[in-house]
Write an enzyme that holds these catalytic residues in place. Structure first.
Site, short mmCIF file in Angstrom:
data_model
loop_
_atom_site.label_atom_id
_atom_site.label_comp_id
_atom_site.label_asym_id
_atom_site.label_seq_id
_atom_site.Cartn_x
_atom_site.Cartn_y
_atom_site.Cartn_z
N ALA A 234 0.84 -1.20 0.00
CA ALA A 234 0.00 0.00 0.00
C ALA A 234 0.87 1.25 0.00
O ALA A 234 1.99 1.26 0.51
CB ALA A 234 -0.92 0.00 1.22
N GLU A 471 14.19 2.94 18.98
CA GLU A 471 13.70 1.96 18.00
C GLU A 471 13.55 0.61 18.68
O GLU A 471 14.36 -0.30 18.50
CB GLU A 471 14.65 1.90 16.80
N HIS A 616 18.89 -13.49 48.45
CA HIS A 616 20.24 -14.06 48.52
C HIS A 616 20.25 -15.52 48.10
O HIS A 616 19.35 -16.27 48.47
CB HIS A 616 20.75 -13.93 49.96
#
Length: 648
Positions: A234, A471, A616
């Site tokens: 498109a 990004e 721990h």
């Protein structure tokens, strides 16, 4: 006397029945009065009139409220609480808002409220969220083949050629590391333990099978959300128009109130290196590469370059990384150097200052380019290396042989062919789009992008296509969702970019959130910054005494790996030691960093970390006891201990 019977006699049943009926009658009367009281306490209800998939609240139901309800309504009227309000729209997914005019107009089959170009993370998130808010949405997705012909399905870079396959191959690499540890901890692995083999073909097959299942899931998700999906290329045709072409070459044009550009980016291969685009691969190809990579050259120092080199090396592939200057540019420099040091000690070779200038395929006599030839591909790479001596800098040329060359020299937005300029959109020379901070509307020529609630154009963009933003997949998803809610729900929500966590999935991971030490000094000055840090060996690594790769040893006695973990907090002294940056190099950094990111988002101070009781023995525990500062000049390298914690 016999046992009591369990059946009621006919005479007792006849006498009990009227009592039961009476109880039922009383219960019904009580329910009736209770219901009447509840209804009289409520504001007038409204009926629902359906139209398409959107319902508009209409005239109230008629009933005679009680005297108490009439008094309550009269008091509300006196206080001005019964002021007129706009009609509400009840939308799928629970959205309710004042009706945007474009959503209430009748629409033709080729008219949409939102057209999304790109089926990656940001596009999918925006499309589904907009549909949940009642918008009519169409999404277009088409994958242009890579330079080596690779294609994939719906989902974009992350799912197909990014985060997901990378993480699976990273996991495969970690399993390879574990074989050494397993033998040390009692597992008997075939003889000497050095004859373990890895099948590249099996790995690729497993990765691709999982990806295809995700592709199917995304298509199902769009359908369930009510989004129309078009597997078609498109581009913008004109004002509010999008033209598209399907794989069978059928075409069409649709109209949309708004268009969202969410096409992401593609790997960049320099055009000025002969043979690069012809013979080299990228991250678009590696995860579906059917042949064994053989000896690999990775070009670049980005996180994609280091992640790829890392998992390839750890599954037994010979890898070299050509880096022009430094690795992980833009990340905290100390942490980036720690990642490089760790990878060197594992056996990854870094070629600093090497710049490829030519790639030539070495064909053997009788090579017809068939399958056998592809398995034996031989490439000669000619390098230029800047070397310094007493007479100054000179250029040295060197040629090295590889089976695969992979470029990881950056990515660029795939916007060049979208015809955006035809409708006035400004496109930068690198393909990036400048957008508004509020509604991500694209900057138009001769029109300033304004940070206002009103859009400056009908074209919007999210994800890797926009300039100046991280990004990252989660960022694109958040941008898409907030944009959809702003456009179709009236939301004013904004994305906070200051506290975005990320992780580099190298064999020893690096996670961070907030500012690097360099960025903090740049913003606030060195005198206002304090850095707390600790370098140590994870408990598991210390217990098995992992060894350096033979190529990294300085002598026969230089065997043991140096500390593999680094914990670091960057604090602002003038703000009560508020933590500006969190950094961790070590195992499982992604999981560890995600949790601490919330602390930074809530404005944690150094003392908040100090008050925390650690778990721990874990690497994360180290952040509860950071006491050495970089400015003190003391050594921050821990000796002994229990990994990141204290044993006493």
């Amino acid at each position: 006397m016999g046992p009591p019977t369990r059946m009621m006699s006919r005479s007792r049943l006849s006498t009990a029945f009227p009592a039961t009926s009476l109880l039922l009658l009383l219960s019904s009367i009580l329910c009736f009065f209770l219901t009447s009281f509840i209804l009289s306490s409520l504001s007038p209800l409204v009926g629902v009139r359906l139209r398409a998939e959107v319902t508009t609240l209409s005239s109230p139901l008629q009933w005679h409220p009680s005297q108490t309800a009439r008094k309550r309504e009269r008091r509300k009227s006196e206080r001005g609480e019964n002021a007129p309000f706009p009609p509400l729209r009840r939308l799928k997914g629970g959205c309710a808002l004042s009706s945007p005019p474009e959503l209430t107009k009748p629409r033709a089959s080729d008219e949409y409220d939102l057209a999304v170009v790109g089926g990656g993370s940001g596009g999918l998130a925006a499309a589904k969220e907009a549909a949940r808010c009642g918008a009519k949405v169409v999404l277009f997705d088409y994958v242009k083949p890579s330079t080596q012909g690779a294609t994939w399905g719906l989902g974009g870079t992350c799912v197909n050629v990014g985060c997901v396959p990378k993480k699976i191959m990273h996991y495969a690499a970690l399993l390879g590391q574990g074989f050494f540890d397993a033998k040390k901890l009692g597992w008997e692995i075939g003889g000497s333990g050095t004859n373990i083999k890895h099948s590249w073909e099996s790995l690729v097959s497993a990765v691709q099978m999982h990806i295809k299942s995700l592709n199917f899931g995304y298509r199902t998700g769009l359908r369930k959300a009510g989004v129309e999906y078009q597997n078609a290329y498109a581009r913008i045709k004109g004002d509010h128009e999008v033209e598209f072409r399907r794989k069978d070459n059928t075409t069409g044009v649709i109209k949309a109130g708004r268009v969202l550009i969410a096409v992401g980016g593609r790997p960049y291969i320099p055009s000025d290196i002969p043979g690069a685009r012809e013979f080299a691969i990228t991250s678009d190809d590696i995860f579906s590469l059917r042949r064994h990579p053989g000896k690999v050259l990775v070009v670049g120092g980005s996180y994609i370059a280091l992640e790829t080199a890392g998992f390839l090396h750890e599954i037994g592939i010979d890898v070299e990384v050509a880096v022009r200057s430094c690795v992980l540019r833009g990340f905290d420099r100390q942490c980036a150097d720690k990642v490089e040091e760790t990878m060197r000690n594992m056996g990854v070779k870094f070629l600093k200052g090497y710049q490829p200038k030519n790639i030539i395929e070495n064909k053997k006599e009788g090579d017809d380019g068939g399958k056998a030839a592809q398995q034996q591909q031989q490439l000669s790479v000619q390098f230029e290396i800047a070397a310094s001596n007493k007479g100054g800098e000179r250029i040295v040329r060197e040629t090295r042989e590889y089976n695969t060359v992979l470029f990881a020299t950056g990515r660029r937005p795939d916007t060049s062919s979208l015809n955006l300029e035809s409708v006035g959109c400004e496109v930068q020379s690198n393909g990036k789009l400048t957008v508004s901070e509020t509604d991500y509307s694209v900057s138009m020529r001769n029109k300033q992008v304004a940070d206002s609630s009103s859009p400056t154009s009908w074209v919007h963009a999210v994800g890797d296509a926009i300039a100046g933003k991280p990004e990252l997949t989660p960022v694109a998803i958040r941008q898409g969702e907030t944009l959809a809610r702003r456009l179709f729900k009236g939301s004013n929500e904004l994305v906070d970019y200051d506290q975005v966590a990320t992780t580099v999935f190298t064999p020893t991971e690096y996670g961070s959130v907030g500012l690097s030490e360099e960025e903090a000094v740049k913003r606030y000055g060195a005198e206002n910054i304090e850095v707390y840090l600790s370098e140590f060996s994870s408990l598991e690594h210390a217990a098995v005494h992992r060894e350096k790769h033979i190529s990294a040893r300085e002598n026969a006695y230089d065997l043991e790996m140096p500390p593999n973990a680094l914990s670091k907090l960057v604090c602002r002294k003038s703000d009560d030691n508020r933590v500006l940056g969190f950094h961790f190099v070590g195992p499982n950094a992604g999981e560890l960093t995600q949790g601490f990111a919330l602390a930074l988002a809530l404005g944690a101070k150094k003392r908040d970390f100090d008050k925390l009781v650690g778990i721990h023995p874990t690497d994360a525990e180290s952040f509860t006891s950071l006491s050495v500062t970089k400015s003190s000049g003391e050594s921050w390298v821990a000796a002994g201990g229990c990994g990141g914690g204290k044993c006493g």
